[in-house]
Design an enzyme around this catalytic site. Structure first.
Site, PDB file in Angstrom:
ATOM      1  N   SER A 146     -11.879  35.594  -3.360  1.00 38.33           N
ATOM      2  CA  SER A 146     -10.696  36.189  -2.758  1.00 38.33           C
ATOM      3  C   SER A 146     -11.088  37.345  -1.821  1.00 38.33           C
ATOM      4  CB  SER A 146      -9.733  36.631  -3.861  1.00 38.33           C
ATOM      5  OG  SER A 146      -8.446  36.883  -3.358  1.00 38.33           O
ATOM      6  N   GLU A 240      -3.089  26.137  -3.248  1.00 37.31           N
ATOM      7  CA  GLU A 240      -2.894  27.583  -3.076  1.00 37.31           C
ATOM      8  C   GLU A 240      -2.814  27.967  -1.603  1.00 37.31           C
ATOM      9  OE1 GLU A 240      -6.035  30.471  -3.594  1.00 37.31           O
ATOM     10  OE2 GLU A 240      -7.349  28.890  -4.363  1.00 37.31           O
ATOM     11  N   HIS A 266      -5.185  30.146  -7.958  1.00 34.68           N
ATOM     12  CA  HIS A 266      -6.141  30.992  -7.240  1.00 34.68           C
ATOM     13  C   HIS A 266      -7.150  31.600  -8.218  1.00 34.68           C
ATOM     14  CE1 HIS A 266      -7.579  33.773  -4.223  1.00 34.68           C
ATOM     15  NE2 HIS A 266      -7.212  34.823  -4.928  1.00 34.68           N
TER      16      HIS A 266
END
Length: 295
Positions: A146, A240, A266
């Site tokens: 991320s 996602e 995620h």
């Protein structure tokens, strides 16, 4: 990417029914940091055969049993939307990755927004890498999830552009590659997003950017030069919102493999040690790093 087990379905339900509403409703980042710290430790399991030590710079070192202290190093950069998370929240994830790769992992600390908006986090990971190189422990691989995937990419681009010691491989989990897009449009294109609510995405954008230009390549690596980077494996959930970034990155990098895992939220990898899908994904990332960093 086999059928999900009951444990995988449990963690997916928790992401949808608990984590997503919390991220939408709780605006105070200090509160979210405490909640995420607790949930990450309760929702994952560091293997017993992995030694954990902290250095004087606050970095967490993870060495699986049977892996020599001088083994190749993974520099793992944790995620959390640039605002939450720490080396400890991602210890289990990185430990399973290190064990699968047969490598040592190090997780550096970096400054979080809103107290320290961009480009502070980028500067911190560049400095952390420089310390490792100066100590004779240059990472053989960079990895991150991320926001951490964003920072890993920015670090690799910086090393390429400045003639620094390049890693031999990259492993990215649902990286945030472009902060310039319209949030409403992105979520409209991903109606089955399981974890990230648009409210949190907007708060992250405000907290992290704080006046920085999101089209600047040192903020959004997708908008910069992606040539000349090491071989890369990218994983993301199939539905996602950040699957778009993962797909766009893989299409533009010289040597990138993309895996989209359907039905998973995620960074499902955060439940390493307790969710079979997380362990399978990390095993695949580890095998990739082992192959690409072998001397």
């Amino acid at each position: 990417m086999s059928e999900l087990t009951w444990a995988d379905r449990f963690w997916r339900a928790l992401a949808t029914g608990v984590d997503r509403p919390v991220l939408a409703l709780v605006a105070a980042q200090p509160v979210l940091r405490v909640l995420f710290g607790l949930s990450a430790r309760l929702g994952s399991k560091v293997p017993r055969d992995v030694a954990m030590t902290w250095d004087s710079d606050g970095a967490l070192w993870l060495r699986p049993e049977g892996v020599a202290a001088g083994a190749p190093i993974i520099m793992y950069i944790h995620g959390g939307g640039f605002t939450i998370g720490s080396p400890r929240t991602h210890a289990a994830l990185a430990a399973h990755l290190a064990r699968a790769a047969g490598m040592v992992a190090v997780l550096p600390r970096y400054c979080l927004a809103p107290e320290y908006p961009c480009p502070a986090a980028r500067a911190d990971v560049i400095a952390a890498h420089a310390r490792l190189v100066a100590a004779g422990t240059a990472p053989a691989a960079l990895a991150g999830d991320s926001a951490g995937g964003n920072l890993a990419l920015l670090l690799a681009q910086h090393l390429r552009d400045t003639g620094g010691v390049m890693p031999r491989a990259l492993a990215l989990i649902a990286p945030v590659a472009d902060l310039s897009g319209d949030i409403a449009a992105r979520f409209a294109a991903a109606p089955s997003e399981l974890l990230i609510p648009p409210q949190w995405a907007r708060r992250i954008q405000r907290a992290y950017l704080a006046g920085c230009d999101p089209v600047d390549p040192v903020i959004s690596p997708l908008l910069g030069d992606l040539s000349g980077l090491p071989p890369c494996l990218i994983q993301a959930g199939g539905e996602e919102v950040l699957a778009h970034d993962a797909t766009a990155l893989a299409a533009r990098m010289d040597d990138a493999q993309l895996e989209l895992w359907p039905g998973l939220p995620h960074v499902w990898h955060i439940h390493a040690g307790l969710a079979p899908a997380a362990d399978r994904a990390l095993a695949g990332l580890g095998a990739f790093l082992r192959e690409k960093t072998a001397r």
